[in-house]
Design a protein around this motif. Structure first.
Motif, short mmCIF file in Angstrom:
data_model
loop_
_atom_site.label_atom_id
_atom_site.label_comp_id
_atom_site.label_asym_id
_atom_site.label_seq_id
_atom_site.Cartn_x
_atom_site.Cartn_y
_atom_site.Cartn_z
N MET A 150 40.61 34.92 7.50
CA MET A 150 41.36 33.74 7.89
C MET A 150 40.83 33.10 9.16
SD MET A 150 45.17 35.19 6.98
CE MET A 150 46.04 33.72 7.51
N GLU A 151 40.35 33.90 10.09
CA GLU A 151 39.91 33.34 11.36
C GLU A 151 38.44 32.93 11.34
OE1 GLU A 151 40.03 31.98 15.25
OE2 GLU A 151 41.62 32.46 13.81
N GLU A 152 37.57 33.76 10.75
CA GLU A 152 36.13 33.53 10.84
C GLU A 152 35.51 33.07 9.53
OE1 GLU A 152 34.14 36.81 12.92
OE2 GLU A 152 36.13 37.54 13.48
N HIS A 153 36.32 32.99 8.47
CA HIS A 153 35.83 32.54 7.15
C HIS A 153 34.64 33.39 6.70
CE1 HIS A 153 37.77 28.26 7.23
NE2 HIS A 153 38.61 29.22 7.57
N GLN A 154 34.78 34.70 6.86
CA GLN A 154 33.74 35.61 6.43
C GLN A 154 34.36 36.97 6.12
OE1 GLN A 154 31.19 35.67 9.92
NE2 GLN A 154 32.13 37.56 10.67
N VAL A 155 33.60 37.79 5.38
CA VAL A 155 34.04 39.13 5.02
C VAL A 155 32.91 40.10 5.36
CG1 VAL A 155 34.67 40.66 3.13
CG2 VAL A 155 35.58 38.35 3.19
N THR A 156 33.24 41.20 6.01
CA THR A 156 32.24 42.22 6.33
C THR A 156 32.58 43.50 5.57
OG1 THR A 156 31.92 41.30 8.55
CG2 THR A 156 31.14 43.54 8.17
N VAL A 157 31.65 43.92 4.71
CA VAL A 157 31.83 45.13 3.90
C VAL A 157 30.59 45.99 4.06
CG1 VAL A 157 32.18 46.06 1.59
CG2 VAL A 157 33.30 43.93 2.24
N ASP A 158 30.77 47.24 4.47
CA ASP A 158 29.66 48.18 4.66
C ASP A 158 28.58 47.60 5.59
OD1 ASP A 158 30.92 49.96 2.99
OD2 ASP A 158 29.82 49.33 1.21
N GLY A 159 29.02 46.91 6.63
CA GLY A 159 28.09 46.38 7.62
C GLY A 159 27.40 45.09 7.24
N VAL A 160 27.69 44.56 6.06
CA VAL A 160 27.08 43.30 5.62
C VAL A 160 28.14 42.21 5.63
CG1 VAL A 160 25.84 42.14 3.75
CG2 VAL A 160 25.47 44.58 4.15
N THR A 161 27.79 41.06 6.20
CA THR A 161 28.73 39.94 6.32
C THR A 161 28.45 38.90 5.25
OG1 THR A 161 28.93 40.27 8.72
CG2 THR A 161 29.58 38.13 7.84
N TYR A 162 29.51 38.49 4.58
CA TYR A 162 29.41 37.48 3.52
C TYR A 162 30.26 36.28 3.93
CZ TYR A 162 27.96 41.66 0.93
OH TYR A 162 27.32 42.82 0.53
N ARG A 163 29.67 35.09 3.86
CA ARG A 163 30.39 33.87 4.22
C ARG A 163 31.30 33.42 3.08
NH1 ARG A 163 31.07 32.61 9.17
NH2 ARG A 163 31.51 30.49 8.45
N LEU A 164 32.43 32.84 3.44
CA LEU A 164 33.35 32.28 2.48
C LEU A 164 33.13 30.78 2.35
CD1 LEU A 164 36.62 34.16 3.55
CD2 LEU A 164 35.09 34.72 1.66
N GLU A 165 33.34 30.26 1.17
CA GLU A 165 33.12 28.84 0.94
C GLU A 165 34.17 28.01 1.64
OE1 GLU A 165 32.78 27.79 -3.13
OE2 GLU A 165 31.25 29.28 -3.58
N SER A 166 33.79 26.79 1.99
CA SER A 166 34.71 25.84 2.60
C SER A 166 35.03 24.73 1.61
CB SER A 166 34.07 25.24 3.86
OG SER A 166 34.92 24.32 4.47
N PRO A 167 36.27 24.25 1.56
CA PRO A 167 37.42 24.68 2.36
C PRO A 167 37.95 26.03 1.91
CG PRO A 167 38.10 23.07 0.73
CD PRO A 167 36.61 23.15 0.63
#
Length: 326
Positions: free
Chosen positions: A136-153
């Motif tokens: 919700m804050e950074e529009h990204q997800v970090t799983v097992d040390g890897v960060t994935y960006r979320l689409e906008s909006p």
């Protein structure tokens, strides 16, 4: 005297915003009867790039409102039913081992969508609720040390039952602060409830609801809202309103700087939906309760007197001096 190209373009964008927002509003109100103020606030949060918390008793249309907004926009939508046994990986996704490639592959969770509907969010454990903090804050997800960006909006629309109800967990302060606004549906008027019996009794209105806006149009609307002008006195007024919550004897936890940012963003959207390209103090006053109240914790004395944060905010709005914007 002819208008300059910049003014003409700005007016055109504002007219397009109002027209598109009207179509979305009409689509939602074809499903949700008699709740125009709630629908308008929902659109305000969407255009402010925020997240919405809908809190009320069961059966008043919380989930229906969230689904109606999601179906009104032609974009990826995912729904999560929060339960006590839900795990954080059920929301964000998980790395699974692929035996053919002999490598771990990331399987995205339902949070990878433009609109995420979280139903009964306070029925999951605090550990699972916290899975949404980074999203919700950074529009990204970090799983097992890897960060994935979320689409906008990206917008989270969460519903919750009052915390007094059985099987609920109160949302942590950090989680509540991520939500731009909180609204309550309330019971419908008698006429609206009577109409609901006719409309919902024969068919499901959601099945007939077609998208009236695209993701590209929503992007354009958000860009137009960002361009809405906020004068220095109005910004100062927003800071004063939030600062007043931190010094109030009725509150043991005031609003955060994030709340100030959310208040100004929503004020821009509120002004644009009213057909204005500038923010006035009235925009901040109209949004003060839904944007600030859910972030506050009343003092023991206020709890003893049954004074709710909404009442405190209303009194602060009356007391804080309004700037002269002329």
């Amino acid at each position: 005297m002819a208008a300059t190209p910049d003014v003409t373009d700005a007016e055109t964008r504002l007219e397009d915003l109002v027209d598109t927002a009207r179509r979305i509003r009409d689509a939602i109100e074809s499903v949700i009867e008699g709740k125009s103020d709630v629908v308008r606030l929902t659109l305000t949060v969407l255009l402010a790039e925020g997240h919405l918390l809908i809190e009320d008793v069961p059966g008043v249309g919380k989930t229906m409102l969230a689904k109606a907004l999601a179906r009104s926009i032609d974009c990826p939508v995912k729904r999560v039913q929060f339960t006590p046994d839900l795990l954080p990986s059920d929301i964000t996704g998980v790395s699974a081992y692929n035996q053919q490639s002999r490598e771990f592959e990331f399987k995205p969770g339902p949070v990878f969508a433009n609109i995420v509907v979280g139903d009964e969010i306070n029925r999951a454990s605090p550990k699972t609720q916290s899975a949404l903090l980074e999203c919700m804050e950074e529009h990204q997800v970090t799983v097992d040390g890897v960060t994935y960006r979320l689409e906008s909006p990206f917008m989270v629309i969460a519903t919750q039952n009052p915390i007094e109800m059985e099987g609920t967990y109160p949302l942590p302060e950090a989680q509540r602060d991520r939500f731009t606004a909180r609204i309550a549906m309330g019971y419908p008027e008698a006429a609206a409830e009577l109409e609901m019996l006719d409309v919902h009794g024969a068919s499901q209105p959601l099945d007939k609801l077609d998208p009236v806006a695209t993701t590209a149009q929503v992007h354009a609307l958000i860009s137009a809202v960002r361009a809405v002008y906020v004068s220095q006195p109005v910004k100062r007024y927003a800071v004063d309103l939030v600062a007043a919550t931190r010094s109030s004897p009725d509150l043991r936890l005031g609003a955060s700087p994030r709340a100030t940012l959310h208040l100004v963003r929503c004020a821009r959207a509120h002004a644009a939906l009213s057909g204005r390209d500038y923010v006035i103090p009235d925009d901040l006053q109209d949004l003060a309760v839904p944007v600030l109240a859910h972030r506050l914790l009343p003092s023991m004395e206020a709890q003893g007197q049954r004074r709710h944060p909404e009442q405190v905010i209303t009194e602060l709005v009356r007391r804080v001096p309004v700037p002269d914007t002329r």
